[in-house]
Design a protein around this motif. Structure first.
Motif, mmCIF file in Angstrom:
data_model
loop_
_atom_site.group_PDB
_atom_site.id
_atom_site.type_symbol
_atom_site.label_atom_id
_atom_site.label_comp_id
_atom_site.label_asym_id
_atom_site.label_seq_id
_atom_site.Cartn_x
_atom_site.Cartn_y
_atom_site.Cartn_z
ATOM 1 N N MET A 1 0.836 -1.199 0.000
ATOM 2 C CA MET A 1 0.000 0.000 0.000
ATOM 3 C C MET A 1 0.875 1.255 0.000
ATOM 4 O O MET A 1 1.883 1.313 0.684
ATOM 5 N N ALA A 2 0.471 2.241 -0.743
ATOM 6 C CA ALA A 2 1.256 3.478 -0.820
ATOM 7 C C ALA A 2 1.344 4.140 0.548
ATOM 8 O O ALA A 2 0.373 4.176 1.286
ATOM 9 N N ALA A 3 2.521 4.660 0.838
ATOM 10 C CA ALA A 3 2.788 5.200 2.173
ATOM 11 C C ALA A 3 1.808 6.310 2.556
ATOM 12 O O ALA A 3 1.413 6.412 3.706
ATOM 13 N N GLU A 4 1.371 7.105 1.573
ATOM 14 C CA GLU A 4 0.522 8.248 1.931
ATOM 15 C C GLU A 4 -0.862 7.822 2.425
ATOM 16 O O GLU A 4 -1.592 8.598 2.988
ATOM 17 N N HIS A 5 -1.222 6.549 2.197
ATOM 18 C CA HIS A 5 -2.497 6.069 2.716
ATOM 19 C C HIS A 5 -2.417 5.644 4.169
ATOM 20 O O HIS A 5 -3.417 5.408 4.799
ATOM 21 N N ASN A 6 -1.181 5.507 4.659
ATOM 22 C CA ASN A 6 -1.016 5.074 6.047
ATOM 23 C C ASN A 6 -0.815 6.279 6.948
ATOM 24 O O ASN A 6 0.078 7.079 6.732
ATOM 25 N N ILE A 7 -1.652 6.364 7.973
ATOM 26 C CA ILE A 7 -1.520 7.481 8.903
ATOM 27 C C ILE A 7 -0.425 7.157 9.915
ATOM 28 O O ILE A 7 0.260 8.034 10.426
ATOM 29 N N LEU A 8 -0.251 5.842 10.164
ATOM 30 C CA LEU A 8 0.706 5.378 11.167
ATOM 31 C C LEU A 8 1.417 4.153 10.603
ATOM 32 O O LEU A 8 0.762 3.213 10.145
ATOM 33 N N SER A 9 2.748 4.181 10.600
ATOM 34 C CA SER A 9 3.523 3.040 10.094
ATOM 35 C C SER A 9 4.580 2.653 11.107
ATOM 36 O O SER A 9 5.424 3.475 11.454
ATOM 37 N N MET A 10 4.508 1.412 11.553
ATOM 38 C CA MET A 10 5.522 0.941 12.500
ATOM 39 C C MET A 10 6.475 0.009 11.767
ATOM 40 O O MET A 10 6.040 -0.824 10.982
ATOM 41 N N ARG A 11 7.754 0.200 12.029
ATOM 42 C CA ARG A 11 8.776 -0.637 11.397
ATOM 43 C C ARG A 11 9.702 -1.192 12.458
ATOM 44 O O ARG A 11 10.326 -0.432 13.199
ATOM 45 N N ASP A 12 9.752 -2.546 12.543
ATOM 46 C CA ASP A 12 10.670 -3.231 13.457
ATOM 47 C C ASP A 12 10.650 -2.611 14.855
ATOM 48 O O ASP A 12 11.697 -2.393 15.477
ATOM 49 N N LEU A 13 9.448 -2.326 15.315
ATOM 50 C CA LEU A 13 9.298 -1.652 16.603
ATOM 51 C C LEU A 13 9.616 -2.604 17.755
ATOM 52 O O LEU A 13 9.074 -3.697 17.851
ATOM 53 N N ARG A 14 10.522 -2.163 18.592
ATOM 54 C CA ARG A 14 10.897 -2.957 19.772
ATOM 55 C C ARG A 14 10.711 -2.111 21.022
ATOM 56 O O ARG A 14 11.111 -0.944 21.058
ATOM 57 N N ALA A 15 10.043 -2.707 22.008
ATOM 58 C CA ALA A 15 9.760 -1.970 23.241
ATOM 59 C C ALA A 15 9.416 -2.953 24.344
ATOM 60 O O ALA A 15 9.193 -4.139 24.096
ATOM 61 N N GLY A 16 9.399 -2.467 25.566
ATOM 62 C CA GLY A 16 9.063 -3.329 26.704
ATOM 63 C C GLY A 16 9.013 -2.521 27.981
ATOM 64 O O GLY A 16 8.639 -1.346 27.964
ATOM 65 N N TYR A 17 9.374 -3.171 29.067
ATOM 66 C CA TYR A 17 9.337 -2.524 30.371
ATOM 67 C C TYR A 17 10.722 -2.661 30.994
ATOM 68 O O TYR A 17 11.163 -3.778 31.265
ATOM 69 N N ALA A 18 11.409 -1.557 31.150
ATOM 70 C CA ALA A 18 12.791 -1.558 31.655
ATOM 71 C C ALA A 18 13.619 -2.555 30.845
ATOM 72 O O ALA A 18 13.692 -2.426 29.620
ATOM 73 N N THR A 19 14.163 -3.579 31.490
ATOM 74 C CA THR A 19 15.035 -4.499 30.742
ATOM 75 C C THR A 19 14.247 -5.590 30.019
ATOM 76 O O THR A 19 14.809 -6.379 29.271
ATOM 77 N N LEU A 20 12.958 -5.652 30.277
ATOM 78 C CA LEU A 20 12.116 -6.704 29.685
ATOM 79 C C LEU A 20 11.737 -6.353 28.240
ATOM 80 O O LEU A 20 11.193 -5.282 27.981
ATOM 81 N N ASP A 21 12.008 -7.268 27.308
ATOM 82 C CA ASP A 21 11.622 -7.055 25.912
ATOM 83 C C ASP A 21 10.254 -7.696 25.665
ATOM 84 O O ASP A 21 10.102 -8.885 25.899
ATOM 85 N N ILE A 22 9.303 -6.923 25.188
ATOM 86 C CA ILE A 22 7.965 -7.483 24.914
ATOM 87 C C ILE A 22 7.655 -7.419 23.421
ATOM 88 O O ILE A 22 7.297 -8.422 22.821
ATOM 89 N N LEU A 23 7.811 -6.269 22.800
ATOM 90 C CA LEU A 23 7.594 -6.177 21.347
ATOM 91 C C LEU A 23 8.924 -6.474 20.671
ATOM 92 O O LEU A 23 9.923 -5.795 20.905
#
Ligand code: ADP
Ligand code: MG
Length: 252
Positions: A1-23
């Motif tokens: 899909m063309a980028a302009e149709h996306n309001i929000l695009s996540m790429r290789d998103l990594r996150a968690g809580y302190a040292t804990l990796d969840i995404l």
């Protein structure tokens, strides 16, 4: 899909809580104006994904592109100012205040003028809340409290609404009301990212279904592209039955 149709695009998103990796590397596009249902087993990281977009977790890497701008790792206040609102899981925050007072609190958090205009705007959107304006929020039904929470987020006039499991603990009738209101907001142009355990309901209303498992997107497509049996397989094993056979053959 063309980028302009996306309001929000996540790429290789990594996150968690302190040292804990969840995404563990979430890649996901949210098309402008669509109703996207995020599903997956308990502990998959669905709430963590919404909280990460809203700047409430430990950001570890990747990106969240919002209308051409990187917003990953910004504070909640800044994400809100960008036009993304978040309805956390659970009931209303101020049960001992009236509906009207709750809405005024929400309005004051965004600006100190125009509170009445904002309130009227929300009452026009949700006439049921106008009728209940003098009622203590905590005395309303679960469905009404959930609507109040959505209304408080809508008051911030977001472009994207993140909603975490609004149907938990609600009667089927109340679930129907909450979903009808979400669909109406979508019809008015709002983009919605909804976390939902009630997969049947989610598949019924969403334009797109996204399945998260162990912090990764394992399926993404139109609800019509997947059956309830296949959904069950994906929740349990992370794979479709046919795929599992295929993979087993390959590894033999
Ligand atoms: N505040 C927190 N601190 C540490 N770990 C958390 C916190 N919140 C959630 N987790 C963990 O993150 C994982 C994903 O949780 P969550 O995003 O709530 O899953 P879901 O919403 O898909 O059920 C779970 O293992 C959970 O225990
Ligand atoms: Mg959750």
């Amino acid at each position: 899909m063309a980028a302009e149709h996306n309001i929000l695009s996540m790429r290789d998103l990594r996150a968690g809580y302190a040292t804990l990796d969840i995404l563990n590397g979430v890649t996901l596009d949210i098309p402008q104006g669509e109703f996207v249902a995020l599903m997956g087993p308990n502990g998959a990281g669905k709430s963590t994904l919404l909280k990460t977009i809203f700047g409430m977790t430990t950001f570890k890497g990747g990106c969240i592109e919002w209308r051409g701008k990187q917003i990953a790792g910004l504070s909640s206040r800044r994400v809100l100012a960008e036009g993304i609102s978040y309805v956390p899981q659970g009931r209303c925050n101020f049960p001992l205040m009236s509906v009207q007072e709750n809405l005024e609190m929400a309005a004051y958090t965004i600006r100190d003028s125009g509170v009445k205009a904002d309130r009227d705007y929300v009452y026009d959107l949700f006439p049921a809340l106008r009728e209940r304006r003098a009622t203590l929020a905590g005395n309303m039904s679960g469905g009404e409290q959930q609507l109040l929470e959505v209304a408080m987020a809508v008051l911030q006039r977001p472009k994207v609404l993140l909603v975490d499991e609004p149907s938990v603990g609600l009667s089927p009738a109340a679930i129907g009301v909450v979903f009808r209101e979400l669909l109406r907001l979508r019809a008015e142009g709002l983009t919605i990212l909804l976390v939902e355990q009630n997969t049947r309901k989610a598949m019924e209303v969403a334009d797109r279904a996204v399945i998260l498992r162990l912090g990764e997107v394992i399926w993404d497509g139109k609800p019509s592209g997947i059956s309830h049996e296949e959904l069950g397989d994906l929740f349990l094993t992370g794979r479709l039955r046919g795929e599992a056979r295929h993979n087993e053959t390959l590894s033999d």
